[in-house]
Write an enzyme that holds these catalytic residues in place. Structure first.
Site, PDB file in Angstrom:
ATOM      1  N   ARG A 128     -13.500   0.339  17.716  1.00 14.20           N
ATOM      2  CA  ARG A 128     -12.983   1.228  18.767  1.00 14.20           C
ATOM      3  C   ARG A 128     -13.434   2.657  18.518  1.00 14.20           C
ATOM      4  NH1 ARG A 128      -8.963   4.557  18.128  1.00 14.20           N
ATOM      5  NH2 ARG A 128      -8.254   3.434  16.281  1.00 14.20           N
ATOM      6  N   ARG A 129     -13.265   3.122  17.284  1.00 11.74           N
ATOM      7  CA  ARG A 129     -13.715   4.471  16.941  1.00 11.74           C
ATOM      8  C   ARG A 129     -15.240   4.569  17.023  1.00 11.74           C
ATOM      9  NH1 ARG A 129      -9.698   4.279  11.911  1.00 11.74           N
ATOM     10  NH2 ARG A 129      -7.817   5.140  12.880  1.00 11.74           N
TER      11      ARG A 129
ATOM     12  N   ARG B 269     -13.707   0.550   4.183  1.00 15.91           N
ATOM     13  CA  ARG B 269     -12.498  -0.214   3.914  1.00 15.91           C
ATOM     14  C   ARG B 269     -11.687   0.462   2.822  1.00 15.91           C
ATOM     15  NH1 ARG B 269     -11.468  -5.476   5.227  1.00 15.91           N
ATOM     16  NH2 ARG B 269      -9.454  -4.826   4.394  1.00 15.91           N
ATOM     17  N   GLY B 270     -10.465  -0.022   2.644  1.00 14.21           N
ATOM     18  CA  GLY B 270      -9.578   0.515   1.623  1.00 14.21           C
ATOM     19  C   GLY B 270      -8.385   1.222   2.251  1.00 14.21           C
TER      20      GLY B 270
ATOM     21  N   CYS C 210      -8.306  -9.782  19.719  1.00 17.50           N
ATOM     22  CA  CYS C 210      -9.703  -9.950  19.349  1.00 17.50           C
ATOM     23  C   CYS C 210     -10.227  -8.594  18.875  1.00 17.50           C
ATOM     24  CB  CYS C 210     -10.511 -10.463  20.533  1.00 17.50           C
ATOM     25  SG  CYS C 210     -10.609  -9.292  21.887  1.00 17.50           S
TER      26      CYS C 210
ATOM     27  N   THR D 196     -16.112   4.421   9.162  1.00 14.95           N
ATOM     28  CA  THR D 196     -14.907   3.988   9.870  1.00 14.95           C
ATOM     29  C   THR D 196     -14.864   2.471   9.861  1.00 14.95           C
ATOM     30  OG1 THR D 196     -13.699   3.958  11.970  1.00 14.95           O
ATOM     31  CG2 THR D 196     -16.092   4.098  12.112  1.00 14.95           C
TER      32      THR D 196
ATOM     33  N   LYS E 271       0.751  -1.209  15.507  1.00 20.02           N
ATOM     34  CA  LYS E 271      -0.570  -1.606  15.998  1.00 20.02           C
ATOM     35  C   LYS E 271      -1.095  -2.858  15.293  1.00 20.02           C
ATOM     36  CE  LYS E 271      -3.133   1.567  12.952  1.00 20.02           C
ATOM     37  NZ  LYS E 271      -3.799   0.555  12.153  1.00 20.02           N
ATOM     38  N   ASP E 272      -0.511  -3.221  14.138  1.00 22.31           N
ATOM     39  CA  ASP E 272      -0.948  -4.419  13.431  1.00 22.31           C
ATOM     40  C   ASP E 272      -0.375  -5.700  14.015  1.00 22.31           C
ATOM     41  OD1 ASP E 272      -2.375  -2.885  11.639  1.00 22.31           O
ATOM     42  OD2 ASP E 272      -0.781  -2.828  10.135  1.00 22.31           O
TER      43      ASP E 272
ATOM     44  N   VAL F 221      -5.678   4.498   2.660  1.00 23.14           N
ATOM     45  CA  VAL F 221      -6.006   5.868   3.041  1.00 23.14           C
ATOM     46  C   VAL F 221      -6.526   6.693   1.852  1.00 23.14           C
ATOM     47  CG1 VAL F 221      -5.092   8.032   4.001  1.00 23.14           C
ATOM     48  CG2 VAL F 221      -4.451   5.837   5.018  1.00 23.14           C
TER      49      VAL F 221
ATOM     50  N   THR G 111      -7.947   5.688  -0.859  1.00 22.30           N
ATOM     51  CA  THR G 111      -9.238   5.133  -1.287  1.00 22.30           C
ATOM     52  C   THR G 111     -10.361   5.588  -0.375  1.00 22.30           C
ATOM     53  OG1 THR G 111      -8.193   3.180  -2.261  1.00 22.30           O
ATOM     54  CG2 THR G 111     -10.521   2.990  -1.681  1.00 22.30           C
ATOM     55  N   ARG G 112     -10.100   5.586   0.939  1.00 20.13           N
ATOM     56  CA  ARG G 112     -11.129   6.005   1.896  1.00 20.13           C
ATOM     57  C   ARG G 112     -11.480   7.484   1.715  1.00 20.13           C
ATOM     58  NH1 ARG G 112      -8.831   3.668   7.459  1.00 20.13           N
ATOM     59  NH2 ARG G 112      -6.991   3.058   6.261  1.00 20.13           N
TER      60      ARG G 112
ATOM     61  N   SER H 183       0.832  -1.199   0.000  1.00 19.82           N
ATOM     62  CA  SER H 183       0.000   0.000   0.000  1.00 19.82           C
ATOM     63  C   SER H 183       0.869   1.252   0.000  1.00 19.82           C
ATOM     64  CB  SER H 183      -0.915   0.015   1.230  1.00 19.82           C
ATOM     65  OG  SER H 183      -0.156   0.259   2.407  1.00 19.82           O
TER      66      SER H 183
END
Length: 545
Positions: free
Chosen positions: A141-142, A159-160, A254, A137, A89-90, A162, A164-165, A21
């Site tokens: 969490r958001r 989805r997509g 999770c 989103t 974070k991934d 940055v 693309t969104r 990406s």
């Protein structure tokens, strides 16, 4: 990797594994540039991950479970690449045997951006998205935090990558979208065609390690590890280590809507946590600070134990409507609320002389009452006039009258004196109007320089209620110094009652009495809910037997 370190003269280049990406390539090229500064030559190898192929699941069900990292780690273990660059974070909190994180980057701003179509802006609404607007989103969490403050909004999957969104917003598939600021900043995307709300990480709590890059290598590559240490930011690693330990203790990975953000302020570690079970559930929030990280993550997680004790009832010196954030947060745990103001407020003036407003550069408000009574006077301010407020509560009240704050002191810290110093940096030498209560402390005014024209305007005064009755609630919340004075004319604290105050000036009343109290970091209903959640509570009626 050969026995000799790749990238040195006469040897092969270091092979950097990355997703394909735009953002992943920016991150990998950033690391490539940092390696070059160390005299290490490298090249990129693009690897497609399972997360790149799945388009029908939300990111919450993908992040932290290896969907965006496993293929990179497999190639790292197989020796076809020498290091992998990840959005930290991934990564799962428990990495595969044989691999380690050799270095973490500086932290990009972990704030969230709420990007809004300009014709969908309503300045009087919190977060300024029009009533009932559709927000895109990919994060539960958001979603949970967003719906907690704006339950009228419709939240849809997004989805997509940055760009693309953002294009989906441009195509008007949504009224607004929420994405991480770090990705937008790294890609240098111009958002000038939209209205953008920058949401501070203590307001909207980010994902653990949001904004940080992780450089992963094989555990046995000792020489490469040593060469990478100039890229490792130990302070960042320590702080996100707390966030990721919280994630791990919650069985992270999770899709629970969990936000955790740690920063260091002086010698204090400050940690904000938000957790719900589903995206549609009202989240619990917690703020804790400690001088040591030892046991801090465990303390945080213990506060979310479903079997922990909460106070049975709470008294607060203001009425709470059914839609109140604090009321919803407390009633979720069966806490009864007794809300009544112990003071009456009255306007001090009924007409505003126009000369007072002449050439005003700033109008600073220390309370919501000051905003209400000032705008009742229908002031005609110069176009250049900007507004300053102490915190989020006053900022929301200002929005309600169609104005926005150019300065919000909450971003500068909990101490009013610190807020005053920061405001002085931008307001010194200007003309500043202070609508306020009769007898206010003038903390902000005292910090301004002698060449600043200070215009005092008393717009309201407070009068205590008579014969205020005792409250036997487990926790007493006082919202102003006047309410403290009114309560303690005829009443005393019961043994083991706990006290929470909004604002330093309110707390000073208890300092004078020698009474311990808790001060929320944010002087608003979100901050109050965090403070209640942080209390160590023992049922005083049981402990008395």
């Amino acid at each position: 990797m050969s026995d000799n370190l790749p990238g040195t003269a006469g040897n092969s280049k270091i092979i950097i594994g990355t997703r394909g990406s735009d953002l992943a390539l920016w991150q990998a090229n950033f690391v490539k540039g940092e390696l070059a500064k160390l005299g290490l030559d490298s090249e990129l190898k693009i690897i497609k991950t399972q997360g790149d192929k799945i388009i029908n699941l939300s990111f919450d069900k993908l992040e932290g479970k290896g969907f965006f990292t496993k293929e990179l780690e497999d190639e790292l273990l197989g020796g076809t690449i020498d290091l992998a660059v990840h959005s930290h974070k991934d990564l799962p909190t428990n990495g595969p045997p044989g691999l380690i994180i050799a270095a973490v980057s500086e932290r990009e701003d972990p704030s969230e951006l709420l990007i809004i179509l300009k014709d969908c802006v309503d300045i009087q609404q919190k977060l300024v998205v029009k009533f009932g607007g559709m927000v895109g989103t990919s994060s539960n969490r958001r979603k949970a935090q967003l719906l907690a403050v704006r339950p009228d909004l419709e939240v849809e999957e997004l989805r997509g990558n940055v760009p693309t969104r953002i294009q989906k917003l441009r195509d008007e598939d949504y009224d607004a979208i929420m994405i991480a600021k770090a990705g937008v900043h790294r890609l240098g995307i111009d958002l000038s065609e939209f209205y953008v709300e920058d949401l501070d990480p203590i307001e909207f709590i980010p994902a653990p390690a949001q904004g940080v890059l992780a450089i992963q290598i094989r555990e046995n590559d000792k020489e490469l590890f040593e060469r990478l240490q100039p890229l490792n930011h130990k302070d960042v690693a320590e702080q996100i280590g707390i966030e990721r330990k919280v994630l791990n203790l919650f069985d992270g990975g999770c899709h629970m809507p969990l936000g955790c953000y740690c920063r260091k302020d002086g010698n204090q570690y400050q940690v904000w946590t938000s957790k719900a079970n589903e995206g549609d559930e009202f989240p619990d929030r917690l703020f804790l600070q400690s001088k040591t990280i030892n046991g801090l993550a465990e303390r945080i997680v213990s506060k979310f134990d479903p079997d922990r004790r909460f106070p049975k009832n709470i008294f607060i010196t203001r009425e709470l409507p059914e839609s109140s954030y604090l009321r919803i947060a407390l009633e979720k745990h069966g806490i009864e609320i007794e809300g009544r103001s112990l003071i009456k407020t009255y306007p001090s003036i009924n007409k505003l002389d126009s000369y007072i407003l002449r050439n005003v550069d700033w109008v600073f408000f220390s309370s919501k009452n000051a905003i209400e009574y000032f705008f009742r006077l229908e002031p005609h301010l110069p176009k250049k006039a900007k507004f300053g407020v102490l915190g989020r509560g006053s900022e929301d009240a200002l929005r309600y009258v169609g104005k926005t704050a150019a300065f919000n002191g909450e971003e500068e810290g909990i101490d009013t004196k610190d807020i005053a110093k920061e405001f002085a940096k931008i307001a010194n030498g200007t003309r500043v109007l202070f609508p306020s209560a009769k007898g206010s402390l003038r903390t902000i005014q005292k910090a301004l320089s002698a060449d600043t024209k200070i215009v005092e305007l008393t717009v309201y005064e407070t009068v205590p209620e008579e014969d205020v009755t005792q409250s036997y609630a487990d926790v007493l919340i006082f919202t102003s110094p006047s309410n403290v004075e009114s309560y303690f004319v005829n009443n005393l604290l019961e043994p083991d009652q706990q006290v929470i105050c909004i604002g330093k000036s309110t707390g000073m009343k208890f300092d004078e009495m020698g009474v311990k109290y808790f001060l929320p970091y944010s002087p608003d209903e979100v901050g109050l809910s965090e403070a209640v959640f942080a209390l160590d509570f023992i049922d005083r009626r049981e402990s008395s037997h």
